[in-house]
Design an enzyme around this catalytic site. Structure first.
Site, PDB file in Angstrom:
ATOM      1  N   HIS A  10      -4.413  -2.123  -6.998  1.00 46.65           N
ATOM      2  CA  HIS A  10      -5.670  -1.500  -6.559  1.00 46.65           C
ATOM      3  C   HIS A  10      -5.541   0.019  -6.691  1.00 46.65           C
ATOM      4  O   HIS A  10      -4.436   0.547  -6.713  1.00 46.65           O
ATOM      5  CB  HIS A  10      -5.999  -1.907  -5.126  1.00 46.65           C
ATOM      6  CG  HIS A  10      -6.672  -3.250  -5.072  1.00 46.65           C
ATOM      7  ND1 HIS A  10      -7.870  -3.486  -4.419  1.00 46.65           N
ATOM      8  CD2 HIS A  10      -6.322  -4.429  -5.639  1.00 46.65           C
ATOM      9  CE1 HIS A  10      -8.210  -4.747  -4.576  1.00 46.65           C
ATOM     10  NE2 HIS A  10      -7.294  -5.355  -5.296  1.00 46.65           N
ATOM     11  N   GLU A  65       0.884  -1.178   0.000  1.00 47.15           N
ATOM     12  CA  GLU A  65       0.000   0.000   0.000  1.00 47.15           C
ATOM     13  C   GLU A  65       0.916   1.221   0.000  1.00 47.15           C
ATOM     14  O   GLU A  65       1.771   1.360   0.894  1.00 47.15           O
ATOM     15  CB  GLU A  65      -0.898  -0.003   1.239  1.00 47.15           C
ATOM     16  CG  GLU A  65      -1.739   1.253   1.414  1.00 47.15           C
ATOM     17  CD  GLU A  65      -2.633   1.572   0.221  1.00 47.15           C
ATOM     18  OE1 GLU A  65      -3.539   0.781  -0.065  1.00 47.15           O
ATOM     19  OE2 GLU A  65      -2.399   2.608  -0.443  1.00 47.15           O
ATOM     20  N   GLU A  75      -7.915  -3.456  -9.749  1.00 48.54           N
ATOM     21  CA  GLU A  75      -9.228  -3.133  -9.205  1.00 48.54           C
ATOM     22  C   GLU A  75      -9.877  -2.170 -10.204  1.00 48.54           C
ATOM     23  O   GLU A  75     -10.315  -2.584 -11.266  1.00 48.54           O
ATOM     24  CB  GLU A  75      -9.051  -2.542  -7.807  1.00 48.54           C
ATOM     25  CG  GLU A  75     -10.336  -2.435  -7.033  1.00 48.54           C
ATOM     26  CD  GLU A  75     -10.129  -1.703  -5.722  1.00 48.54           C
ATOM     27  OE1 GLU A  75     -10.729  -2.124  -4.730  1.00 48.54           O
ATOM     28  OE2 GLU A  75      -9.387  -0.685  -5.692  1.00 48.54           O
ATOM     29  N   GLU A 119     -15.042  -4.753  -1.261  1.00 42.53           N
ATOM     30  CA  GLU A 119     -14.727  -4.020  -0.033  1.00 42.53           C
ATOM     31  C   GLU A 119     -15.837  -3.042   0.351  1.00 42.53           C
ATOM     32  O   GLU A 119     -16.071  -2.795   1.536  1.00 42.53           O
ATOM     33  CB  GLU A 119     -13.388  -3.294  -0.162  1.00 42.53           C
ATOM     34  CG  GLU A 119     -13.355  -2.268  -1.285  1.00 42.53           C
ATOM     35  CD  GLU A 119     -11.947  -1.744  -1.586  1.00 42.53           C
ATOM     36  OE1 GLU A 119     -10.976  -2.401  -1.208  1.00 42.53           O
ATOM     37  OE2 GLU A 119     -11.843  -0.683  -2.210  1.00 42.53           O
TER      38      GLU A 119
HETATM   39  C1  NOJ Z   1      -7.925  -0.397  -0.728  1.00 42.76           C
HETATM   40  C2  NOJ Z   1      -7.874  -1.726  -1.399  1.00 42.76           C
HETATM   41  O1  NOJ Z   1      -8.843  -1.819  -2.414  1.00 42.76           O
HETATM   42  C3  NOJ Z   1      -8.077  -2.775  -0.327  1.00 42.76           C
HETATM   43  O2  NOJ Z   1      -8.147  -4.054  -0.930  1.00 42.76           O
HETATM   44  C4  NOJ Z   1      -6.985  -2.692   0.695  1.00 42.76           C
HETATM   45  O3  NOJ Z   1      -7.258  -3.592   1.733  1.00 42.76           O
HETATM   46  C5  NOJ Z   1      -6.884  -1.290   1.284  1.00 42.76           C
HETATM   47  N1  NOJ Z   1      -6.857  -0.315   0.258  1.00 42.76           N
HETATM   48  C6  NOJ Z   1      -5.645  -1.125   2.145  1.00 42.76           C
HETATM   49  O4  NOJ Z   1      -4.498  -1.202   1.356  1.00 42.76           O
HETATM   50 CA    CA Z   2     -10.040   0.117  -3.553  1.00 32.54          CA
END
Ligand code: NOJ
Ligand code: CA
Length: 683
Positions: A463, A389, A482, A488
């Site tokens: 993502h 991330e 994504e 989510e």
């Molecule tokens: C957004 C992502 O789409 C999700 O899958 C992830 O858990 C969170 N960000 C944290 O990185």
């Molecule tokens: Ca996302």
């Protein structure tokens, strides 16, 4: 100067050599191999235009072509100076995908245009015509090497003939591409992301099919991504995501733009089954792709979204060695390839979105033993899936990219999920300038990550990504992305995805390429009374999504205990593959319903996924896609008695029967429901 070419002379030239180069007429046309689609290019009143027809009927009215550069006015196009024709019919194989072999059968027309400015003095537009649509791109081949230019406008527009509805959301919103689609008259589009899908709404004449269009781009490399701006009267004009100074694209020397694409079909399913997007990308730059593996994974993920554990350190830290081993045991027991672990690395404590530059991509939290868990997984045949991330702090990520990928390769991590959680337009580059999430800077970054990762035999699942444009053909380690509202949102609410969302995606976002939607939530309610704060689907839907929403990597996203509580339903997830020989969209209407069938790659089994929106629906599906004369055991996972997405999400009816290609299957779907079927080959 423009030469007029008598038709006979042109035909003679065409017969002498291929590709044929002819001095151009003032209007040049070309047809797709099956003569379904025709494009004509011409100059008029100082502009260059193209128009498109299908079966002799106009689909796109004349619309402008060309780019404008900083330091000079919009060019007057003074002539069409040459035309070159070519054709090609080849078949190529994907290392993984929704379809093993892909036919690329197209006609090509390149026109050279002359303009009255220095940079637009001469440029080419190349059209590739397929029977199900077209692509075109600009080549500014005469710009001297080393000369820096800045694109300030793209004149390209699309002018659909007739009345259309569109499925779209407002482009340049802070959540990037994570919005619910709205369906409106296409004239109401203000600024839309692509792929942008339209359906003709003025009644077709008797005997005519419907008409569906999708506008997008292919091979987005070193250029800003394209949005489409409406003018209130139905014209859609290219709008490129700018740099902070308003410049759209910065280029040096001769360059070619990405392809602008138009899919044209009589059914919504024809758009979904088009392979134009892939055909307009370059072949793989990775010579040996044997290390790139599709597969299924579980992960320390949903538990954080449900707030049962945390990404950050502390007593509820999810990414511990012990918890990872628990997931690895589960993965090994049920045949999953990988375990995604989020929150393993330093930087999550506090406001991580604001402090993305604090993320380390090599230093694990003390309670996470990276080598220990990867070794543990190795012994069980399960890989750790890495997680990066970035919170949009791209310079921080780029500075660590090489070291991070080196580390991952050394411990046997071969897939990394990346993330760019940050409001669109607030990413800060190395100069501290603000960047859009899919402007030229991020498009470059996206490819840079893929290139560095490829050198270390790592595949990427991005993502909050730059939208897909078929680049997985060139970089097959770009496995999935994504780029839409995924599962989510069914944890967070605000609001959750309504049932129609997953019957819109296959005809919109999915036209771009695979999506990491993360299906398979069995407990969609997760203790929430409010419908808008929990999943709005039945259990059968969660199974059908594995077939409907294509991705080479599919997550079983729920908690292990929720799967162990429903071994009956879980069996489908264990059985369904993620790599396919053939894929077919059998029925579908955008936002209403869909039926998709896919044959397992290298196997005989077929799988079917069907979804409806909030309306209960009965569909009859012919099984003529099955091999003739062979028997299959259809294992049917249908909505059970009383199932619906509001009050009874878990009723599931599993049945088995022997079928052949001569049979039909009745699909009886509940409100917000669906059906998943495995056809197990018996012969
Ligand atoms: C957004 C992502 O789409 C999700 O899958 C992830 O858990 C969170 N960000 C944290 O990185
Ligand atoms: Ca996302």
């Amino acid at each position: 100067m423009m030469l007029r070419t008598p038709a006979l002379f042109g035909a003679l030239l065409g017969a002498l050599a291929a590709p044929a180069v002819a001095a151009a007429a003032d209007r040049e046309c070309a047809q797709s191999p099956g003569k379904v689609i025709e494009v004509c290019v011409f100059t008029r009143d100082g502009g260059a235009f193209y128009e498109v027809s299908r079966g002799g009927k106009p689909v796109l009215a004349p619309a402008p072509l060309g780019l404008t550069f900083a330091g000079e006015p919009a060019a007057r196009i003074t002539g069409l100076t040459a035309a070159r024709r070519d054709a090609s019919d080849t078949t190529w194989e994907q290392p993984w995908g929704e379809q093993r072999t892909i036919r690329d059968n197209h006609a090509e027309l390149t026109v050279s245009l002359a303009g009255d400015t220095a940079l637009n003095k001469t440029f080419d537009v190349t059209f590739r015509l397929f029977d199900d649509g077209l692509g075109f791109r600009y080549a500014y081949g005469a710009i001297p090497a080393g000369t820096s230019v800045a694109v300030t406008d793209e004149r390209t527009a699309f002018k659909p003939v007739g009345a259309y509805d569109a499925w779209w959301y407002e482009g340049l919103g802070q959540e990037r591409d994570e919005y619910l689609y709205k369906q409106t008259d296409a004239r109401r589009i203000t600024l839309a992301e692509t792929p942008l899908t339209l359906k003709r709404t003025d009644a077709p004449k008797q005997g005519e099919g419907g008409l569906y269009l999708s506008f997008h781009e292919a091979a987005l490399v070193d250029f800003p991504s394209m949005l489409l701006a409406g003018d209130g009267a139905g014209t859609l004009k290219a709008r490129l995501m700018p740099w902070q100074d308003g410049t759209l694209a910065k280029k040096t020397g001769p360059f070619t733009t990405p392809w602008r694409t138009v899919l044209i079909g009589e059914t919504a399913g024809a758009l979904a089954d088009s392979r134009i997007e892939l055909n307009l990308n370059e072949p793989s730059k990775i010579a040996d792709t044997s290390w790139i593996k599709p597969g299924k994974y579980v992960g320390i993920w949903w538990e954080m979204h449900l707030e049962k554990s945390t990404w950050g350190s502390g007593p509820k830290h999810g990414a511990t060695t012990a918890n990872t081993k628990r997931y690895m045991d589960f993965a090994a027991k049920y045949g999953f390839d990988g375990v995604l672990v989020e929150g393993w690395n330093e930087g999550w404590d506090g406001d991580w979105i604001a402090n993305g530059d604090k993320f380390s991509f090599t230093k694990a939290y003390p309670d996470f033993d990276l080598k220990g868990v990867t070794d543990y997984g190795k012994a069980k045949g399960v890989k750790l899936i890495g997680h990066n991330e970035t919170a949009g702090a791209v310079p921080n990520y780029e500075a660590q990219l090489e070291d991070a990928m080196t580390l991952y390769e050394s411990v046997g991590i071969s897939q990394v999920k990346t993330g760019y959680v940050r409001h669109s337009g607030t990413i800060l580059d190395q100069q501290g300038e603000k960047q859009w999430f899919a402007g030229q800077y991020m498009v470059r970054h996206n490819l840079r990550v893929a290139e560095v990762a490829a050198r270390h035999h790592v595949s990427i699942d991005a993502h909050e990504p730059v939208k897909d444009t078929g680049l997985r053909r060139t970089w097959p380690n770009m496995l999935a992305r994504e780029g839409a509202r995924g599962q989510e949102f069914n944890a967070w609410g605000d609001p959750t995805n309504p049932p129609e969302h997953t019957v819109i995606l296959p005809f919109t976002r999915m036209l771009a390429g695979p999506m990491d939607f993360t299906p398979g939530i069995f407990d969609v309610v997760h203790g929430k009374a409010d419908l808008t704060r929990r999943g709005q689907s039945t259990l059968a839907v969660q199974l059908a999504l594995y077939v409907v929403l294509y991705s080479p990597i599919q997550m079983a996203a729920d908690l292990p205990e929720n799967y162990e509580a429903r071994p009956d339903a879980f069996q489908f997830i264990r059985d369904v593959p993620t790599d396919w020989e053939v894929s077919k969209t059998l029925q579908g209407e955008i936002g209403d319903y869909i039926v998709v069938a896919r044959q397992s790659r290298g196997g005989k089994d077929w799988f079917l996924g069907a979804l409806t929106d909030e309306t209960a629906r009965k569909l009859t599906q012919k099984l003529d896609f099955l091999a003739p004369g062979k028997r299959y055991e259809a294992q049917i996972y249908a909505d059970g008695p009383g199932a619906n997405y509001v009050t009874n999400t878990t009723a599931l009816a599993i049945s088995k029967k022997v079928v052949t290609s001569k049979d039909s299957l009745d699909l009886d779907m509940a409100p917000g429901g669906g059906t998943a079927v495995r056809f197990r080959a018996l012969d």
